[in-house]
Write a protein that holds these residues in place. Structure first.
Motif, PDB file in Angstrom:
ATOM      1  N   SER A  51       0.814  -1.226   0.000  1.00 20.03           N
ATOM      2  CA  SER A  51       0.000   0.000   0.000  1.00 20.03           C
ATOM      3  C   SER A  51       0.840   1.265   0.000  1.00 20.03           C
ATOM      4  CB  SER A  51      -0.943   0.019   1.203  1.00 20.03           C
ATOM      5  OG  SER A  51      -1.997  -0.861   0.992  1.00 20.03           O
ATOM      6  N   GLU A  52       1.866   1.294   0.825  1.00 19.37           N
ATOM      7  CA  GLU A  52       2.690   2.506   0.903  1.00 19.37           C
ATOM      8  C   GLU A  52       3.369   2.790  -0.440  1.00 19.37           C
ATOM      9  OE1 GLU A  52       6.323   4.159   3.592  1.00 19.37           O
ATOM     10  OE2 GLU A  52       4.708   3.061   4.605  1.00 19.37           O
ATOM     11  N   GLN A  53       3.878   1.756  -1.085  1.00 20.49           N
ATOM     12  CA  GLN A  53       4.503   1.915  -2.399  1.00 20.49           C
ATOM     13  C   GLN A  53       3.469   2.404  -3.422  1.00 20.49           C
ATOM     14  OE1 GLN A  53       6.350  -1.671  -3.876  1.00 20.49           O
ATOM     15  NE2 GLN A  53       6.785  -0.780  -5.868  1.00 20.49           N
ATOM     16  N   PHE A  54       2.272   1.835  -3.366  1.00 13.65           N
ATOM     17  CA  PHE A  54       1.186   2.241  -4.258  1.00 13.65           C
ATOM     18  C   PHE A  54       0.906   3.734  -4.108  1.00 13.65           C
ATOM     19  CE2 PHE A  54      -3.714   1.938  -4.760  1.00 13.65           C
ATOM     20  CZ  PHE A  54      -3.656   2.407  -6.061  1.00 13.65           C
ATOM     21  N   MET A  55       0.755   4.209  -2.868  1.00 13.76           N
ATOM     22  CA  MET A  55       0.435   5.618  -2.633  1.00 13.76           C
ATOM     23  C   MET A  55       1.553   6.548  -3.101  1.00 13.76           C
ATOM     24  SD  MET A  55      -1.538   5.638   1.039  1.00 13.76           S
ATOM     25  CE  MET A  55      -0.381   4.598   1.916  1.00 13.76           C
ATOM     26  N   HIS A  56       2.816   6.134  -2.883  1.00 20.13           N
ATOM     27  CA  HIS A  56       3.942   7.011  -3.207  1.00 20.13           C
ATOM     28  C   HIS A  56       4.336   6.969  -4.675  1.00 20.13           C
ATOM     29  CE1 HIS A  56       4.525   8.333   0.846  1.00 20.13           C
ATOM     30  NE2 HIS A  56       4.591   7.093   1.284  1.00 20.13           N
ATOM     31  N   GLU A  57       4.285   5.786  -5.296  1.00 20.64           N
ATOM     32  CA  GLU A  57       4.738   5.665  -6.680  1.00 20.64           C
ATOM     33  C   GLU A  57       3.634   5.912  -7.702  1.00 20.64           C
ATOM     34  OE1 GLU A  57       6.822   1.991  -7.329  1.00 20.64           O
ATOM     35  OE2 GLU A  57       8.243   2.397  -5.698  1.00 20.64           O
ATOM     36  N   HIS A  58       2.388   5.815  -7.263  1.00 25.42           N
ATOM     37  CA  HIS A  58       1.257   5.971  -8.189  1.00 25.42           C
ATOM     38  C   HIS A  58       0.172   6.858  -7.576  1.00 25.42           C
ATOM     39  CE1 HIS A  58       2.983   2.626 -10.498  1.00 25.42           C
ATOM     40  NE2 HIS A  58       3.141   2.026  -9.325  1.00 25.42           N
TER      41      HIS A  58
END
Length: 153
Positions: A94-101
């Motif tokens: 989730s954190e990667q999703f929010m930051h990268e996309h």
């Protein structure tokens, strides 16, 4: 006739906050305990005249197997009960999703946006139509028997 909707037990991906649509993630020990407690209750409320229909994805199917044993029926898998397909973002934390996309995350956050589509995956409208058609089909096929439907969030 009635349907009982049951979500699979807690998974490793739930703990890690990963987006696992069609990607499987095993149940945690807590998830297995949740399923066992649900099966105990289901065994009291239902019998062999009931049926269990489940998503074919492992975490849901495993849950359905345990529930099915409690009422002495074999679960039947149905592709229409799969989780939404997240396409290229399957299994992303989730954190990667929010930051990268952030643009995709922002569009996903508007739950009323029926046109939202995961890159390489399903649109919200496709998913909702698939699930609605599946539930409609199950209702028409139940023959007055209670049906346990094991699926995802």
């Amino acid at each position: 006739m009635y349907l009982v909707l049951i979500r699979h037990g807690e998974t490793e991906a739930n703990i890690d906050w990963r987006w696992t649509g069609w990607t499987d993630s095993p149940l945690t020990s807590l998830g297995e305990e949740q399923v066992a407690l649900t099966a105990e209750r289901i065994g009291i409320e239902f019998n062999g005249n009931s049926q269990v229909v489940t998503s074919p994805i492992g975490r849901a199917y495993k849950t359905a197997e345990v529930l099915g044993k409690a009422i002495h029926v074999t679960p039947r898998a149905h592709d229409g009960l799969k989780e939404m397909y997240f396409g290229e973002l399957e299994d992303i934390p989730s954190e990667q999703f929010m930051h990268e996309h952030p643009d995709i995350y922002s569009r996903w956050s508007v739950r009323t946006d029926e046109s939202f589509q995961w890159p390489g995956g399903e649109s919200r409208l496709e998913f909702r139509r698939r699930v609605a058609q599946t539930i409609s089909d199950l209702v028409s096929q139940t023959n007055s028997h209670p049906t346990l439907v094991v699926t995802h969030s």
